[in-house]
Design an enzyme around this catalytic site. Structure first.
Site, mmCIF file in Angstrom:
data_model
loop_
_atom_site.group_PDB
_atom_site.id
_atom_site.type_symbol
_atom_site.label_atom_id
_atom_site.label_comp_id
_atom_site.label_asym_id
_atom_site.label_seq_id
_atom_site.Cartn_x
_atom_site.Cartn_y
_atom_site.Cartn_z
ATOM 1 N N SER A 1 0.827 -1.125 -0.061
ATOM 2 C CA SER A 1 0.076 0.176 -0.142
ATOM 3 C C SER A 1 0.855 1.202 0.031
ATOM 4 O O SER A 1 1.871 1.209 0.633
ATOM 5 C CB SER A 1 -0.808 -0.035 1.333
ATOM 6 O OG SER A 1 -1.584 1.059 1.484
ATOM 7 N N TYR B 1 -1.345 -0.373 10.291
ATOM 8 C CA TYR B 1 -1.626 -0.888 8.745
ATOM 9 C C TYR B 1 -0.404 -0.425 8.222
ATOM 10 O O TYR B 1 0.245 -1.336 7.338
ATOM 11 C CB TYR B 1 -2.870 -0.307 8.008
ATOM 12 C CG TYR B 1 -3.354 -0.574 6.735
ATOM 13 C CD1 TYR B 1 -3.597 -1.660 6.422
ATOM 14 C CD2 TYR B 1 -2.993 0.362 5.627
ATOM 15 C CE1 TYR B 1 -3.888 -2.080 5.271
ATOM 16 C CE2 TYR B 1 -3.075 -0.135 4.435
ATOM 17 C CZ TYR B 1 -3.520 -1.270 4.086
ATOM 18 O OH TYR B 1 -3.915 -1.630 3.024
#
Length: 252
Positions: free
Chosen positions: A144, A157
């Site tokens: 990501s 995350y």
């Protein structure tokens, strides 16, 4: 793409969004795909759609955080299609309750680690022996842009997605001489079904203003990058982290 015809691959997290778009693209290129997901019904729907369009696909229930489940989906690829040439490790999640480092609960960090780091490690352990047996193959991991973005609103995350990058470099360095390639794709803001459910119109508008492009991302943009890395056209790309984000982050 060159060299995808007849290849066999697993798409982990392939029921919807980026994974589903990738499964469709690879099947269109002539690959046989095994779609794995906890969302078994949606995975079957995606596989059915691919078969209806003339492609080759099956769906398998996959818990990416479980080693036996990872081994089972690789075995399914071998049993159904005769081997494994690429594995797209596309699992992500665990963001509920993920806030700043002083307030993020430990159980949120542990869940994020299981989904965003451990699952990719287990995928590697399951897939590599099958690809080595085949004479080589490609591990393609979805990370990501958050891994390098420095967001003030979440910590787990980005941390746990970042762990994928050294994993891919390790795989490339250790097994590259045996025909294994390992690369990472870091999507920017991609308007998947899940993202659309959680983002306000204001957030999307802000995201579009921030990117030096005419639009935000679509799942098919990431699918195209995965297809290249799985194909013979990507044969000399190894150990790289690609940011596919419309220019939102411009990195070496």
């Amino acid at each position: 793409m060159r060299g995808l015809q007849g290849k066999v691959g697993v798409i982990a997290g392939g029921a919807r969004g980026i994974g589903a778009a990738t499964a469709r693209r690879l099947a269109e290129e002539g690959a046989s795909v095994v779609i794995g997901d906890l969302l078994a019904d949606q995975a079957e729907e995606t596989a059915n759609a691919i078969r209806a369009a003339g492609g080759k696909a099956i769906a398998v229930m996959l818990d990416g955080t479980d080693a036996e489940s990872q081994a089972a989906i690789v075995q399914a690829a071998q049993d159904e299609f005769g081997g494994l040439d690429f594995y797209h490790s596309n699992l992500a999640g665990g963001t509920d309750g993920d806030i700043d480092a002083l307030n993020c609960p430990v159980d949120v960090l542990e869940k994020s680690f299981a989904i965003n780091s451990k699952s990719h490690f287990l995928a590697t352990q399951a897939a590599l022996p099958a690809m080595l047996e085949r004479g080589g193959g490609a591990m393609i991991y979805t990370s990501s842009g958050a891994a390098s973005g420095g967001a003030p609103w979440q910590v787990a995350y980005p941390m746990t997605k970042n762990a994928i990058h050294p994993l891919a470099r390790h795989v490339a360095a250790k097994w590259g001489k045996q025909g294994i390639r390992a690369n990472v794709i870091c999507p920017g803001l991609v308007l998947t079904e899940a993202v659309k459910l959680h983002l306000t119109d204001e957030y999307v508008e802000r995201g579009l203003k921030a990117v030096p492009h005419t639009r935000l991302g679509a799942p098919e943009d990431i699918a195209a990058a995965v297809a290249f890395l799985a194909s013979d056209d990507g044969a000399w790309v190894n150990g790289q982290v690609w940011h596919v984000n419309g220019g939102a982050q411009m990195r070496d």
